[in-house]
Design a protein around this motif. Structure first.
Motif, mmCIF file in Angstrom:
data_model
loop_
_atom_site.group_PDB
_atom_site.id
_atom_site.type_symbol
_atom_site.label_atom_id
_atom_site.label_comp_id
_atom_site.label_asym_id
_atom_site.label_seq_id
_atom_site.Cartn_x
_atom_site.Cartn_y
_atom_site.Cartn_z
ATOM 1 N N SER A 247 17.179 21.191 3.154
ATOM 2 C CA SER A 247 17.643 21.272 1.637
ATOM 3 C C SER A 247 16.782 20.745 0.606
ATOM 4 O O SER A 247 16.722 20.954 -0.412
ATOM 5 C CB SER A 247 19.109 20.740 1.510
ATOM 6 O OG SER A 247 19.056 19.564 2.082
ATOM 7 N N SER B 285 19.071 34.208 -3.497
ATOM 8 C CA SER B 285 18.628 33.027 -3.268
ATOM 9 C C SER B 285 19.453 32.185 -2.363
ATOM 10 O O SER B 285 20.728 32.388 -2.390
ATOM 11 C CB SER B 285 18.460 32.318 -4.664
ATOM 12 O OG SER B 285 17.985 31.245 -4.375
ATOM 13 N N ILE C 71 19.711 29.204 -2.221
ATOM 14 C CA ILE C 71 20.258 27.962 -3.161
ATOM 15 C C ILE C 71 21.718 28.404 -3.562
ATOM 16 O O ILE C 71 22.713 27.386 -3.641
ATOM 17 C CB ILE C 71 19.632 27.979 -4.429
ATOM 18 C CG1 ILE C 71 18.119 27.366 -3.661
ATOM 19 C CG2 ILE C 71 20.122 26.923 -5.397
ATOM 20 C CD1 ILE C 71 17.038 27.334 -5.075
ATOM 21 N N ILE D 189 23.963 27.387 -0.494
ATOM 22 C CA ILE D 189 23.965 25.808 -0.437
ATOM 23 C C ILE D 189 25.089 25.388 -1.687
ATOM 24 O O ILE D 189 25.933 24.724 -1.181
ATOM 25 C CB ILE D 189 22.557 25.243 -0.608
ATOM 26 C CG1 ILE D 189 21.584 25.718 0.524
ATOM 27 C CG2 ILE D 189 22.815 23.804 -0.918
ATOM 28 C CD1 ILE D 189 20.262 25.657 -0.099
#
Length: 178
Positions: free
Chosen positions: A54, A157, A159, A162
């Motif tokens: 991460s 993405s 992200i 996450i």
């Protein structure tokens, strides 16, 4: 001083002889750090991977920074990360100097084609091992497959996933505590 040299050489050796980047290095780093040296437990290594993946940057370097910090603080970071970075730097430097001379050589081309399946296997091995350790089974494997498919097909993405995972995990475990 001996420990810093040992830490440096461990990551240098892995960086020098493992082809395929950070994910290909994971089983070798795990074997050395968890199984041989017993510097980290299996759970600590899983945490190191989660943090390293991460964080921005190269996975193997991030893992080396985590291990170095965990073992010996800033000096450990320097020893481990130099060990992880130096082989790649030296190899790329040598390739850059001489690549023009052998880039069209059929043996070099064949060697790189032959390495690809081995690299894929080196990447899949820790992925499957980590999936098992993280509790991913055939019942819930649909989530990582769906996310990987969405990222690949729709160029979404990672992200976003996450952040959704952080949010969803907090909601789920908050409900479980009550």
């Amino acid at each position: 001083m001996k420990f810093y040299y040992e830490l440096f050489m461990l990551f240098f050796k892995i960086g020098m002889f493992v082809i395929g980047g950070g994910y290909a290095m994971i089983p070798f780093i795990k074997a050395e750090v968890v199984e041989n040296k017993k510097w980290l437990t299996e759970d600590e290594f899983l945490d190191a991977l989660a943090v390293s993946q991460s964080a921005p940057g190269i996975l193997a370097v991030n893992v080396s920074v985590y291990v170095g910090k965990r073992l010996r603080g800033v000096k450990g970071i320097v020893a481990a990360s130099l060990g992880a970075v130096l082989p790649s730097f030296l190899i790329i430097l040598i390739i850059a100097i001489f690549f023009k001379n052998f880039q069209d050589n059929p043996y070099v081309i064949a060697a790189f084609k032959g390495i690809k399946p081995a690299v894929i296997a080196l990447i899949l091995t820790p992925a499957l091992s980590l999936a098992k350790k993280a509790g991913i089974t055939y019942k819930n494997v649909i989530i990582p497959i769906a996310i990987a498919t969405l990222i690949a097909l729709f160029n979404i993405s990672p992200i976003i996933f996450i952040l959704l995972g952080i949010f969803g995990g907090n909601l789920y475990y908050r409900g479980e505590r009550k």
